[in-house]
Design a protein around this motif. Sequence first.
Motif, PDB file in Angstrom:
ATOM      1  N   ALA A  78       0.847  -1.186   0.000  1.00  0.00           N
ATOM      2  CA  ALA A  78       0.000   0.000   0.000  1.00  0.00           C
ATOM      3  C   ALA A  78       0.880   1.233   0.000  1.00  0.00           C
ATOM      4  N   CYS A  79       0.662   2.140  -0.958  1.00  0.00           N
ATOM      5  CA  CYS A  79       1.429   3.385  -0.988  1.00  0.00           C
ATOM      6  C   CYS A  79       0.813   4.364  -0.006  1.00  0.00           C
ATOM      7  N   ASN A  80       1.572   4.738   0.970  1.00  0.00           N
ATOM      8  CA  ASN A  80       1.066   5.642   1.987  1.00  0.00           C
ATOM      9  C   ASN A  80       2.189   6.593   2.375  1.00  0.00           C
ATOM     10  N   PRO A  81       2.081   7.868   2.041  1.00  0.00           N
ATOM     11  CA  PRO A  81       1.030   8.614   1.341  1.00  0.00           C
ATOM     12  C   PRO A  81       0.770   8.086  -0.074  1.00  0.00           C
ATOM     13  N   PRO A  82      -0.390   8.450  -0.643  1.00  0.00           N
ATOM     14  CA  PRO A  82      -0.777   7.925  -1.951  1.00  0.00           C
ATOM     15  C   PRO A  82       0.035   8.512  -3.090  1.00  0.00           C
ATOM     16  N   ASP A  83       1.308   8.236  -3.088  1.00  0.00           N
ATOM     17  CA  ASP A  83       2.219   8.778  -4.100  1.00  0.00           C
ATOM     18  C   ASP A  83       3.116   7.623  -4.536  1.00  0.00           C
ATOM     19  N   ALA A  84       3.305   7.484  -5.834  1.00  0.00           N
ATOM     20  CA  ALA A  84       4.028   6.326  -6.354  1.00  0.00           C
ATOM     21  C   ALA A  84       5.465   6.243  -5.857  1.00  0.00           C
ATOM     22  N   ILE A  85       6.003   7.360  -5.371  1.00  0.00           N
ATOM     23  CA  ILE A  85       7.374   7.312  -4.864  1.00  0.00           C
ATOM     24  C   ILE A  85       7.469   6.310  -3.699  1.00  0.00           C
ATOM     25  N   ARG A  86       6.337   6.111  -3.009  1.00  0.00           N
ATOM     26  CA  ARG A  86       6.298   5.174  -1.894  1.00  0.00           C
ATOM     27  C   ARG A  86       6.300   3.726  -2.357  1.00  0.00           C
ATOM     28  N   PHE A  87       6.249   3.535  -3.655  1.00  0.00           N
ATOM     29  CA  PHE A  87       6.462   2.199  -4.216  1.00  0.00           C
ATOM     30  C   PHE A  87       7.840   2.147  -4.861  1.00  0.00           C
ATOM     31  N   LEU A  88       8.142   3.202  -5.619  1.00  0.00           N
ATOM     32  CA  LEU A  88       9.358   3.178  -6.426  1.00  0.00           C
ATOM     33  C   LEU A  88      10.613   3.050  -5.558  1.00  0.00           C
ATOM     34  N   LEU A  89      10.683   3.786  -4.458  1.00  0.00           N
ATOM     35  CA  LEU A  89      11.901   3.699  -3.639  1.00  0.00           C
ATOM     36  C   LEU A  89      11.995   2.399  -2.831  1.00  0.00           C
ATOM     37  N   PRO A  90      10.953   2.038  -2.061  1.00  0.00           N
ATOM     38  CA  PRO A  90      11.135   0.816  -1.253  1.00  0.00           C
ATOM     39  C   PRO A  90      11.023  -0.492  -2.018  1.00  0.00           C
ATOM     40  N   LEU A  91      10.350  -0.527  -3.173  1.00  0.00           N
ATOM     41  CA  LEU A  91      10.162  -1.809  -3.851  1.00  0.00           C
ATOM     42  C   LEU A  91      10.855  -1.931  -5.202  1.00  0.00           C
ATOM     43  N   ALA A  92      10.744  -0.866  -6.025  1.00  0.00           N
ATOM     44  CA  ALA A  92      11.217  -1.008  -7.395  1.00  0.00           C
ATOM     45  C   ALA A  92      12.708  -0.700  -7.514  1.00  0.00           C
TER      46      ALA A  92
END
Lengths: 514, 321
Positions: free
Chosen positions: A411-425
């Motif tokens: 879950a991206c929290n805050p709702p910003d894709a950076i919260r996926f890109l940095l920790p996962l991608a």
Amino acid sequence: MKSAMKTLLLILAWTMIASPALAQTMIHGAASEPRALDPYFYAETPTNSINYNIYDALVWYDHDAKLIPGLAEKWENPDALTWLFYLRKGVKFHDGSDFTAEDVVFSIERCGSWARSGFKDSVRDIAKVEIIDPYKVKITTKAPFAILPDMMVRVMIMSKAHVQKTGDDAQATNPVGTGAYKLKEWIKGDHLTLTANAAYWRGAPRIETVNLRPLTNDATRTAALISSEVHLIDDVPARDLDRLNKDDRLEVTSKPGNRTMMLYLDQARQNSPKVDSPTGKNPLQDVRVRRAIHLGINVEAIIKHIMNGVGEPATQTYPRFIYGYDSSITRPGHNLQKAKELLKEAGYPNGFGITLDATNDRYPNDEQVAQAIAADLSKIGIKVKVNAIPKNNFFPMADKADVSMAFAGWACNPPDAIRFLLPLAHTYDQKLGAGRYNYGRYSNPKVDALAQEASTNMDPKKRLEIMSTASRLLMEDMAFVPLFNLVNVFAKSKKLDWVQRIDQYTWYFDMALK
Amino acid sequence: MFAFILRRIYQSVLVLFCVSLVVFAILYLSGDPIQMLLPADASQEQIDEMRRHLGLDEPFWAQYLSFLRNALQGDMGRSFTFNQPAVKLILERAPATLELAVSAMILAILLGIPAGLFAAVKPKSWLTQIIMSGSLFGISLPVFWMGIMLIMVFSVFLGWLPSSGRGQTASFGGIQLGFLTWDGCKHLLMPAFTLAIHQVAMIVRLVRAGMMEVMLQDYIKFLRAKGLSERRVVLVHALKNIMIPVVTIIGLQTGYTIAFAIVTESIFAWPGMGKLVIDAIHSLDRPVILAYLLVVALMFVFINFMVDLTYSFLDPRIRLK
């Protein structure tokens, strides 16, 4: 004896007079009880949800996760590292004291330094917080940090005087905020009662008293709503949806949440620990194999039959209201033929064997979904053995990347894709703290560069472009196999006026009883 | 008597010590509580800081010894998940569980003993048929099914009783008790009945079997020959002689209802210890689990002590040594 009877009768009469519900009491049957009313103790929806009723943050979200002003009337960033927050004047804490810049500085510092703070990450990018005047605060970040306003939503503002007087540990049960509701009483496991803060700066709440009752058993929660003992229930069990929909006194509402369920595939190692490959190589390193897996899973059927319709097929690694979502990406349908062809091209005409690690107590129907994935993949020749284990064992194992194929959600929290890109991608990098949750150890320098740029670029339009590009790259590489987005379901009495929020919080200020 | 109590205390301390070591070891092996204490997207830095703060980075023996050191000073630690003293959390919830368990046991005794006696004395009556087949159902029906059925019938369809919660409580000597208010009684009825049903069935069968055996014995014949009324023969002489196994079972079952009230508590959203402890086990909340075991172990010691006292009252030949 006679007088004893009289007393008893009096007591009975008194309790009967005292028990009728007060006018304008809203009763919320909750699947989960908050853990602590200290807003920095533990970050999870049920706890945050109640705390946002008691506290305000500088910035807040509307129903659709758009930023709106909170205790700060406005904010600006004169240069890439500096943010100025202009505070609202005349706001009072529940104990009557004034809200000023002192409280903001204190709150941000406590959030980052209190030993039991579960929110330290929210303020880790902040270098310094200064008071310019009693209603103006300057925040300096360590590096350009575009989502600082979003991060400030997470830092609820506490009263400096109150915390210093009562001590850190007392905050768990003795909260003083500026929010729309004050805590009246909390009998753990039974009920938590809030009363309206008539002096609230947004205006007086329309509901006088809110009673939160933890009803953790699904059947009990539904029964309580049907028998009109509560006005609102969250986390509605999917099997009760039909019954609730038929009841014309009730209304079911649902919205996709911010969690996407997906497969993590090991792409870094020549020999993946849990793969039985005929060629001896790791088949998951071939993008064609990853694509075959994507095409081979019948997500629609999984949503219909296992999730009872409560889910939506995912086009990419996050749902559409996440900033950075690319609406041009569409989902290819379930295609066994194409999947088999891709496997053949990649040199695995007869498939291979693999273990799918999953949790059995973390996500809705997690184990059953993992079984269904295994059944689907067996149709294209991939022999999947499901290893569904408790989350306490699953996550430490995944952290060590001791998985070849794993089923989990993000879950991206805050709702910003950076919260996926940095920790996962992003490539796993302990020093940078990036790729912490990149269980498959996916690595693409282009995605890394985009993620880093998106985290420091301050122009919203440019960021959207950068992150959309990253979203597309992730799907081209099939870095993760997105399956479906979880949908949050609430059910309520028609007497209750309320629009469900994307962040799942039950913000009672928004509610009214007809 | 005094020596008896002292020995009991000494034994229970020994048991507690062993239990704590075993539980500590199991918890240590069953996963990492850090996962439960931080958000799913926590950074490695934050995880390391928290682990250090809670002392979870230390080896097993160091962790156990520091637990023991604090426990001996009466400090069971703060709950990992609630940030409140673990013992306080347990004691806050204990009255609700005890109230439920004790009400269920009283209900079970009040229903079970007369029904069992009746079934033994009048084996051919139609009522006996009902009691015995009812007890078969009582033993075999799953608790959660019973509970949900009661809710469906009495709350959803008839709307007579509240489906869940404890309702209004009144304070008695600082302890919140539900049965002191009318609203609390209404809330207590269904959960207590659900919890009692299994115990009723058990007591009925035990009383009936014991009674049928005793009624054939010579001293009963002698009493009848002496011309005692049947009522006095059954209720005074026969009953007292079958009470030793019944009291033993009631004692054991009281402990059982306290420890296993969890299913009933969860169905009726009863704010007792059971729910707290199950959550604590899921989240590996070590201080709460250990504090709970301590409290429950003490309760068992107390119940067993009461059972022993009752023995010596029922059968004067038994002496507390």
